[in-house]
Each structure stands twice: as structure tokens, then as C-alpha cells.
Write a protein that holds these residues in place. Structure first.
Motif, short mmCIF file in Angstrom:
data_model
loop_
_atom_site.label_atom_id
_atom_site.label_comp_id
_atom_site.label_asym_id
_atom_site.label_seq_id
_atom_site.Cartn_x
_atom_site.Cartn_y
_atom_site.Cartn_z
N GLU A 237 0.84 -1.20 0.00
CA GLU A 237 0.00 0.00 0.00
C GLU A 237 0.88 1.25 0.00
O GLU A 237 0.62 2.22 -0.74
CB GLU A 237 -0.92 -0.01 1.23
CG GLU A 237 -1.88 1.16 1.28
CD GLU A 237 -2.80 1.11 2.49
OE1 GLU A 237 -3.58 2.06 2.68
OE2 GLU A 237 -2.73 0.12 3.25
N SER A 240 2.52 1.63 -3.40
CA SER A 240 1.58 2.17 -4.39
C SER A 240 1.55 3.69 -4.35
O SER A 240 1.51 4.36 -5.39
CB SER A 240 0.17 1.61 -4.14
OG SER A 240 0.14 0.21 -4.29
N PRO A 246 -1.01 1.36 -8.61
CA PRO A 246 -1.49 0.32 -7.69
C PRO A 246 -0.71 -0.99 -7.82
O PRO A 246 -0.57 -1.54 -8.91
CB PRO A 246 -2.95 0.13 -8.12
CG PRO A 246 -2.97 0.52 -9.57
CD PRO A 246 -1.95 1.61 -9.71
N VAL A 247 -0.19 -1.47 -6.69
CA VAL A 247 0.45 -2.79 -6.61
C VAL A 247 0.00 -3.44 -5.31
O VAL A 247 -0.18 -2.75 -4.30
CB VAL A 247 1.99 -2.72 -6.66
CG1 VAL A 247 2.47 -2.27 -8.03
CG2 VAL A 247 2.53 -1.80 -5.58
N SER A 248 -0.16 -4.76 -5.33
CA SER A 248 -0.62 -5.44 -4.12
C SER A 248 0.23 -6.65 -3.76
O SER A 248 -0.05 -7.32 -2.77
CB SER A 248 -2.08 -5.88 -4.30
OG SER A 248 -2.21 -6.76 -5.41
#
Length: 296
Positions: A237, A240, A246-248
Motif C-alpha cells: 500500500e 503504491s 497500484p500494486v498489491s
């Protein structure tokens, strides 16, 4: 005693899996028609089992009977346990990196992990591209402290995955990683000690320069380059927000592991020229010492 160790290794393998039989005192008591005290003595290794009981255990395990004839460590390997699992069960020191100068105090290791935990971009000039000067942007993660007090790390470059550990010394850190597939390269990073005010790392990378011929590696040469680790965040988070995308997961980050052409803004992505300034490999002719030194 050896048979008791093998039972513990087997139980570690199944770890309560449905459909697999746990070999415990109750099992030996009920199926072996022996006293509960004798069952516990067998499991502790203080008394050997009878041949009949051995056959009972081997059959219940579903493991190839030939494996039960091996030494405990060989048995553990044969049934698919990792070196760490085997070492933990057998209470032996795992073979590997264990320098006397290595910081091993649990509190110190945890403090170092707390300072470095998270995801980084690492930058260095490519040592394998013989056509054009390019910057390598790798994705690096400090993951966790394992059950042996080792700080586990992983890295993705433009082509391969690497995994390894951090070896902390009093004044600096060594990150040692090997290629997950191929087993033909170990990469070493030597960096400064971070602090709460600046979690970025400055260092030197030692690796292979691989010359490609007909799309196959034809030559391997030892190589070194300045390296810079830019801290992105402890969580995905936070990452990002840092890279404004956005990366998770680590898998999401792998697309950022690539070559960068510093003369082509379209290849830069979230990287800035300030990042690249930290990896200049030039050594002035009047430089003393005449050597590649990080954060110089």
C-alpha cells in the motif's frame, strides 16, 4: 533414537494434513497394543521400538520403506523437507553462512530487520549489456526473520528471480542471493547501515557479466558496480503511493524490473535522475584510493 527422529520428521512433513496418519503416543498405544509409557519412550528415543512396531509405523506413514533405512537427515531430504525444517527437528546447526563477525543477537537482528523491512528499487549500471549503456532497475524485498534468526530477502531483475539472506556486520550489511533457477550465479551486495532518517542503501554489487551469443550465455566474467537501493515502503500500500501506481504483491512489482535508458524519459517510469546519480561508476584519474567506493 534415529527412528524417533524420523517419526518427528515425518510428522513435520504431514503437519496434521487430512488423510495422513500422525504418529503420536495415542497411535502407538492403540494400534501397537503397548503401554502409553512405552509409546512415549519410543517417541522420545529413550527406548527402541520392536520390529513389529517399526513395520506398523512405516506402513501407516505411506512413505517408501527404503527411506526409513536412511539416516535421519537423509530421510528428511528424501521425503521433501527443507534444510531448515530438518535442522530444526534434528536440533543441528544448518550448514551455510555463519561468520563469527555476523551479528546474531536476536534483538540486534530484529532492529536491523525493522529498519530495512519492505520493498526497494535497486539501481546499478548493467554489467551484461554490451551494446548500450543501460541502468538495471531490480525489485528487492526484505521479507522476514526466519526461525533461525536469518533475515530473508528476494530480488527480481529483468530476467530472473533470486532469493537469499542478509548477513549483518557491525558497520554494514551483506545481502547474498542466488538465482532460483539455473543455480549458476550468486549475487552479493555490500551496503551501508541504514537509520530511521534514511532507509536508502548505498553499496557495491558483485555479480556475473554474462556475454550473450546466439541468444545463449557464452561467457561469464566477474563484475562490480555501484548500487543504490531506493526505499519504497514497508507495505505494498505504501509502495503504491510512492510510485503512484497500484500494486498489491511482489508479483505486481516484477513488471518494474527492467533496463532503463537514462537518455529516454519513456523508459524511466517512477525512476528519477536523482536515483541514477547515486550509481556513477566513474573514478577520477587522481582519485585516492583509486577504487570503486559507494556513496562517494
Amino acid at each position: 533414537m534415529s527412528f524417533a527422529k524420523m517419526i518427528r520428521l515425518y510428522n513435520t512433513l504431514i503437519d496434521g494434513s487430512a488423510g495422513r496418519t500422525t504418529i503420536d503416543a495415542d497411535f502407538l498405544f492403540e494400534k501397537g497394543n503397548i503401554t502409553i509409557n512405552y509409546a512415549r519412550q519410543i517417541l522420545s528415543g529413550s527406548k527402541p521400538p520392536t520390529d513389529k512396531l517399526k513395520s506398523l509405523v512405516i506402513k501407516a506413514s505411506g512413505i517408501d520403506p527404503r527411506h526409513w533405512e536412511l539416516t535421519p537427515s537423509a530421510f528428511g531430504t528424501a521425503i521433501g523437507l527443507t534444510d531448515y525444517q530438518i535442522a530444526d527437528v534434528l536440533n543441528i546447526e544448518i550448514v551455510g553462512i555463519n561468520f563469527r563477525s555476523q551479528l546474531k543477537d536476536k534483538g540486534q537482528v530484529q532492529d536491523i530487520f525493522s529498519l530495512t523491512e519492505g520493498i526497494f528499487f535497486s539501481y546499478y549500471y548493467s554489467v551484461s549489456n554490451f551494446e548500450k549503456r543501460l541502468v538495471c532497475r531490480d525489485v528487492f524485498q526484505v521479507i522476514r526473520v526466519d526461525e533461525f534468526g536469518q533475515i530473508r530477502v528476494r530480488l527480481r531483475d529483468a530476467f530472473f528471480d533470486y532469493s537469499g539472506l542478509c548477513v549483518p556486520i557491525r558497520n554494514h550489511l551483506y545481502y547474498m542471493l542466488e538465482k532460483d533457477k539455473g543455480l549458476d550465479e550468486i549475487v552479493v551486495h555490500c551496503t551501508n547501515f541504514p537509520n530511521n532518517h534514511n532507509k536508502n542503501l548505498f553499496g557495491i554489487i558483485l555479480c556475473n557479466s554474462v556475454k550473450i551469443k546466439n541468444r545463449q550465455p557464452s561467457s561469464f566474467f566477474p563484475a562490480a558496480s555501484r548500487v543504490y537501493f531506493a526505499f519504497l515502503g514497508k507495505t505494498f500500500e505504501e509502495v503504491s503511493r510512492t510510485i503512484e501506481a497500484p500494486v498489491s504483491s511482489f508479483e505486481d512489482m516484477k513488471k518494474y524490473a527492467c533496463y532503463i535508458d537514462e537518455t529516454d524519459p519513456e523508459t524511466m517510469g517512477p525512476t528519477t535522475m536523482d536515483d541514477i546519480k547515486n550509481i556513477n561508476n566513474l573514478i577520477a584519474t587522481d582519485k585516492v584510493p583509486f577504487a570503486l567506493i559507494a556513496n562517494d
